[in-house]
Scaffold this motif. Structure first.
Motif, PDB file in Angstrom:
ATOM      1  N   ARG A 272      46.014  41.717   3.408  1.00  0.00           N
ATOM      2  CA  ARG A 272      46.802  41.373   4.593  1.00  0.00           C
ATOM      3  C   ARG A 272      46.123  40.263   5.371  1.00  0.00           C
ATOM      4  O   ARG A 272      44.934  40.337   5.673  1.00  0.00           O
TER       5      ARG A 272
ATOM      6  N   ARG B  96      50.935  46.825  11.498  1.00  0.00           N
ATOM      7  CA  ARG B  96      50.556  46.584  12.890  1.00  0.00           C
ATOM      8  C   ARG B  96      49.030  46.532  12.941  1.00  0.00           C
ATOM      9  O   ARG B  96      48.338  46.969  12.032  1.00  0.00           O
ATOM     10  N   GLU B  97      48.518  45.998  14.048  1.00  0.00           N
ATOM     11  CA  GLU B  97      47.084  46.002  14.305  1.00  0.00           C
ATOM     12  C   GLU B  97      46.849  46.752  15.602  1.00  0.00           C
ATOM     13  O   GLU B  97      47.548  46.524  16.602  1.00  0.00           O
ATOM     14  N   GLY B  98      45.877  47.673  15.602  1.00  0.00           N
ATOM     15  CA  GLY B  98      45.632  48.479  16.774  1.00  0.00           C
ATOM     16  C   GLY B  98      46.755  49.472  17.007  1.00  0.00           C
ATOM     17  O   GLY B  98      47.365  49.986  16.060  1.00  0.00           O
TER      18      GLY B  98
ATOM     19  N   ALA C  45      54.167  41.933   8.482  1.00  0.00           N
ATOM     20  CA  ALA C  45      52.824  41.573   8.035  1.00  0.00           C
ATOM     21  C   ALA C  45      52.904  40.372   7.107  1.00  0.00           C
ATOM     22  O   ALA C  45      53.865  40.222   6.343  1.00  0.00           O
TER      23      ALA C  45
ATOM     24  N   ASP D 218      43.343  36.787  19.394  1.00  0.00           N
ATOM     25  CA  ASP D 218      43.531  37.577  18.170  1.00  0.00           C
ATOM     26  C   ASP D 218      42.407  38.608  18.102  1.00  0.00           C
ATOM     27  O   ASP D 218      41.406  38.413  17.422  1.00  0.00           O
TER      28      ASP D 218
ATOM     29  N   ASP E  20      47.673  38.999   8.426  1.00  0.00           N
ATOM     30  CA  ASP E  20      47.909  39.368   9.827  1.00  0.00           C
ATOM     31  C   ASP E  20      49.086  40.325   9.876  1.00  0.00           C
ATOM     32  O   ASP E  20      49.917  40.378   8.954  1.00  0.00           O
TER      33      ASP E  20
ATOM     34  N   ASP F 286      42.871  41.743  17.080  1.00  0.00           N
ATOM     35  CA  ASP F 286      43.292  42.782  16.136  1.00  0.00           C
ATOM     36  C   ASP F 286      43.870  44.004  16.831  1.00  0.00           C
ATOM     37  O   ASP F 286      43.801  45.118  16.311  1.00  0.00           O
ATOM     38  N   ASN F 287      44.438  43.797  18.015  1.00  0.00           N
ATOM     39  CA  ASN F 287      45.118  44.869  18.736  1.00  0.00           C
ATOM     40  C   ASN F 287      46.392  44.287  19.331  1.00  0.00           C
ATOM     41  O   ASN F 287      46.353  43.570  20.335  1.00  0.00           O
ATOM     42  N   ASN F 288      47.522  44.567  18.701  1.00  0.00           N
ATOM     43  CA  ASN F 288      48.797  43.997  19.146  1.00  0.00           C
ATOM     44  C   ASN F 288      49.127  44.327  20.594  1.00  0.00           C
ATOM     45  O   ASN F 288      49.775  43.527  21.286  1.00  0.00           O
TER      46      ASN F 288
ATOM     47  N   VAL G 113      46.028  46.530   2.827  1.00  0.00           N
ATOM     48  CA  VAL G 113      45.222  46.081   3.968  1.00  0.00           C
ATOM     49  C   VAL G 113      44.235  45.007   3.528  1.00  0.00           C
ATOM     50  O   VAL G 113      43.989  44.030   4.245  1.00  0.00           O
TER      51      VAL G 113
END
Length: 843
Positions: free
Chosen positions: A171, A186-188, A156, A238, A173, A240-242, A168
């Motif tokens: 953060r 992580r995202e998602g 992150a 982008d 990314d 927000d879900n890797n 968070v």
């Protein structure tokens, strides 16, 4: 006792310090979320690519940070007390590395240019130091670190380097796998974890839209491959879900799921080429525009077998021509693969040609040598005879690693001949070819992202299709807002055509009043843009007026409509901001000779003045010195001269005469006369590019008049009035019936012009009637009066404030009374002195 008090005071001060920093931090974050994009307090950075191990093991890693904005970003920690932005790794119950969380810090003051990258590398074992990263530079790290990031551990980027502020809220990314249970990193749901034994590639962000592979991707059928358009943006996704934003680039040509593709690492640092505005600045066209994209020499299929690892069934070569219109030299040029049919591919029995309909090709990017190619394109041949032989330069697949399997997603080709020492100069072109090996035959798709240096602006059309479904043509303005300083001047807006460029298409344009109006601030513009096959941009000149009013910045708009063979894109309307003069004169600017004459060029010839013409007419007025009576006479004579000029008579007056011949539109009748807005559109078209007295003007004028007359003759409205079955005599008599005047000589001349008939004959006869003495004489005075309203007052005679035709009829009767002598009739003088005219420019 004193020691206890001191200890207690220390604790209280520590708590106060923490509270103070917490309050500042939260106030800053709150301000950050409401600040406009690109402001100092926003952080438009994302993790765009990273590698967790390589040939040298887990230390052989890098993290690439991308500025996902059109503004340079200066690092400035959000809590005010830290040293910069920190990249930290997760430590959690599932993957417990026991390592220090912070891997590196991007120092405050670091500037990451718009759409550029910053590269951090693990100095313990990083093996890509000599990676080209775009010819002319190498992928050395801008920042180094030594603490490794274990496999599948989340990372992150935080707006602070204070570990207790790694939250968070702070953060910027994060990217992590589904094996990491720490949601902060992580995202998602996280990307699917990859076994450590297969982690020598890199994770990279995909572009929005397009296909992410074949059998295991989002386009897992031939139908989807042939119907799904290419990436919809030049910028990384982008969401927000890797799991959906990232793909894993595997150097070993294996596939283990929806997120894994044949690929290569593509680290970029602060010195690497970046995405920018390329159309119309950098034009990518077919090598030979006289043939389709899938025809030789633009696409060539060679069935000679090559390497069993990357070209078992031969090669496919794509050839394009790159022209630099950026206004400055290009010193680096490369092309990154963002959408490709590659391993694993679809279908069975796909080792023949043509392949079965269920087959998708397996393309592998390869390096190419130069070739000599025959082309029929006169532009490529440099104006010489066609066909001609030209050199097409091969592009190089960048490495290391030099993959035996060839390149795929995220791999890049570079144009090695374009360097700082040998740049692609403005106005020059280079012919390039991209070679792909074929491991399976079938339908294919290949889209590349153009990256260059220097950057020229926001990327709008930098994704280039080499193979794949052709999107419909789309038209939009190059930018949503344009600015111009108030003056007797001109500016221009650019319309881009994307998608299908194979055919001729059209789109209409029209300006609309806002706080700036066409009577006072600009010249109304209406017309149609005609794009030839392969043409991707057009410019529209806009004329700006000067006044002596204090108004501040004013705005008008221009919009696209009625696309013929396409659709209007997202920027179908653009705003033009006119910046007011800092100081305005106390007198009416129309009294200034240069302003007066310059406005006449706008009002009557619909163009910016030419220097010689402006100087001549200004001198006729200034020669009077301070003699006001002389000045008044010279102003009247100069004004009338614009109507009487050859340029006006053969453009605007030609339109008026032709409309009367074709549709009985008599200027002296409010029920039939050609309306102001339609006249403006057609007069602009016929006069486009014409400056009488300059080289090529006569031919340009003839081309314009012929095209205009042809469009009228082939229109349904004209054919319904003059059926195609009419003989020469019947057709000509019908035209003169529309004109309502005739001489035997004019009639015979029109019949002779009709010749063998057909469209050419009907056009020739119409133009003969239009230019006949009988029609010219009948329409001269009525048109002279009408054009006083259209030119000086910028309106129909029956519009407000008149609201009737009495004024027009008064001046027509007076002009006729004096046999067309405008001086004795005092017509031009009256319009020049009218309050309605002078109020356009001042009080």
């Amino acid at each position: 006792m004193n020691k206890c008090r001191i200890a207690l005071l220390f604790v209280l001060l520590s708590l106060l310090f923490c509270w103070f920093n917490y309050s500042r931090l939260n106030r800053h974050v709150s301000a950050q979320t409401s600040a406009p994009f690109g402001a100092v307090t926003t952080v438009p950075l994302i993790i765009s690519e990273f590698r967790l191990r390589g040939p040298n093991g887990p230390n052989d890693e890098f993290v690439e940070i991308y500025n996902n904005s059109d503004f340079a970003h200066t690092v400035n920690s959000i809590d005010g007390s830290a040293s910069g932005y920190a990249l930290a790794g997760s430590s959690n119950a599932v993957i417990n590395d026991g390592l220090v969380a912070t891997r590196f810090v991007i120092p405050n003051g670091t500037v990451i240019p718009a759409r550029a990258h910053l590269l951090a590398t693990n100095s313990n074992g990083y093996s890509l130091t000599n990676y080209p990263a775009g010819n002319g530079t190498t992928a050395v790290g801008n920042i180094t670190y030594t603490v490794q990031i274990p496999d599948n551990v989340g990372i992150a980027l935080f707006g602070t380097s204070l570990p207790f502020n790694y939250t968070v809220a702070n953060r910027i990314d994060a990217v992590g796998s589904n094996a990491d249970n720490n949601a902060l990193y992580r995202e998602g749901t996280g990307y699917p974890a990859i076994p450590s034994t297969a982690l020598e590639g890199s994770f990279f962000r995909r572009l929005p839209g397009g296909c992410t592979g074949s059998l295991s991707g989002n386009c897992n059928t031939v139908v989807l491959l042939t119907s799904t358009l290419g990436p919809s943006s030049s910028y990384p996704q982008d969401s927000d879900n890797n799991a959906v934003d990232f793909l894993y680039g595997d150097v070993s040509a294996t596939d283990l799921g929806v997120s894994r593709r044949l690929s290569a690492p593509g680290p970029k640092n602060l010195f690497a080429p970046v995405t920018g505005t390329f159309t119309s600045g950098l034009v990518i066209s077919r090598l030979d525009t006289t043939v389709p994209e899938d025809a030789v020499p633009n696409r060539v299929r060679n069935t000679t077998a090559g390497s069993l690892q990357n070209s078992t069934f031969g090669t496919v070569t794509f050839r394009r021509r790159v022209t630099n219109n950026l206004g400055q030299p290009i010193t680096r040029l490369r092309f990154r693969i963002v959408d490709i049919t590659t391993l694993p591919s679809i279908g069975s029995g796909c080792n023949v040609e043509p392949a079965p309909a269920v087959c998708a090709a397996d393309l592998r990017a390869l390096s190419a040598l130069n070739s000599v190619v025959s082309t029929n394109d006169p532009n490529v041949c440099g104006g010489g005879s066609t066909p001609c032989n030209v050199t097409v330069q091969g592009t190089t697949l960048e490495g290391p690693p030099v993959q035996a399997f060839g390149g795929g997603f995220n791999s890049s080709w570079s144009a090695d001949s374009v360097t700082a020492a040998t740049p692609l100069f403005n106005g020059t072109s280079i012919n390039l070819q991209f070679v792909t090996g074929l491991q399976q035959t079938g339908v294919d798709r290949l889209y590349i992202l153009v990256e260059a240096f220097p950057r020229s602006g926001p990327a709008t059309t930098a994704v280039i299709r080499l193979a794949g479904p052709v999107p419909p043509a789309s038209f939009q303005f190059e930018q949503p807002v344009y600015s111009v300083q108030e003056d007797i001047t001109s500016t221009s807006v650019t319309v881009l055509r994307t998608g299908n460029t194979e055919t001729a298409v059209t789109v209409d344009f029209a300006t609309a009043d806002g706080t700036a109006t066409q009577k006072q601030d600009f010249t109304i513009a209406r017309g149609t843009l005609n794009f030839a096959p392969g043409e991707v941009s057009k410019t529209i000149p806009l004329l700006i007026s000067e006044d002596s009013k204090v108004e501040g910045t004013e705005v008008f708009s221009i919009s696209l409509s009625n696309p013929g063979g396409g659709a209007i894109g997202t920027t179908g309307t653009a705003s033009i901001q006119i910046t007011d003069d800092v100081l305005e004169p106390v007198t009416n600017v129309n009294d200034d000779p240069a302003t007066f004459i310059g406005q006449h060029y706008h009002d009557f010839l619909n163009r910016q003045h030419d220097a010689a013409g402006l100087a001549f007419w200004v001198s006729t007025i200034t020669s009077c010195g301070a003699n006001q009576q002389c000045i008044d006479v010279k102003r009247i004579n100069a004004s009338a001269a614009f109507f009487l000029s050859t340029e006006f008579q053969q453009t605007s007056f030609f339109v008026i005469r032709l409309q009367r011949a074709a549709f009985a539109r008599k200027s002296n009748s409010p029920a039939t006369r050609f309306p102001y807005l339609e006249f403006i559109r057609d007069a602009r078209r016929v006069g486009n590019g014409v400056i009488i007295g300059q080289a090529g003007a006569e031919q340009q004028l003839e081309n314009n008049k012929q095209a205009y007359a042809t469009d009228i003759v082939t229109s349904s409205a004209f054919i319904s009035r003059f059926p195609l079955t009419l003989s020469a005599a019947e057709y000509v008599d019908a035209l003169f019936s529309s004109v309502m005047v005739i001489t035997s000589a004019d009639r015979q001349a029109a019949i002779d012009a009709f010749g063998a008939g057909g469209t050419a004959g009907r056009v020739a006869a119409l133009r003969s009637v239009t230019d006949s003495a009988s029609l010219t004489n009948a329409e001269f005075n009525p048109a002279f009066v009408l054009l006083q309203y259209y030119g000086y007052l910028r309106r129909n005679p029956t519009d407000a404030p008149d609201n009737n035709d009495d004024g027009y009829q008064f001046w027509l009767n007076k002009l006729n009374q004096f046999n067309g002598n405008f001086i004795q009739a005092e017509m031009v003088k009256a319009f020049l002195l009218s309050g309605e005219y002078r109020n356009r420019f001042g009080q």
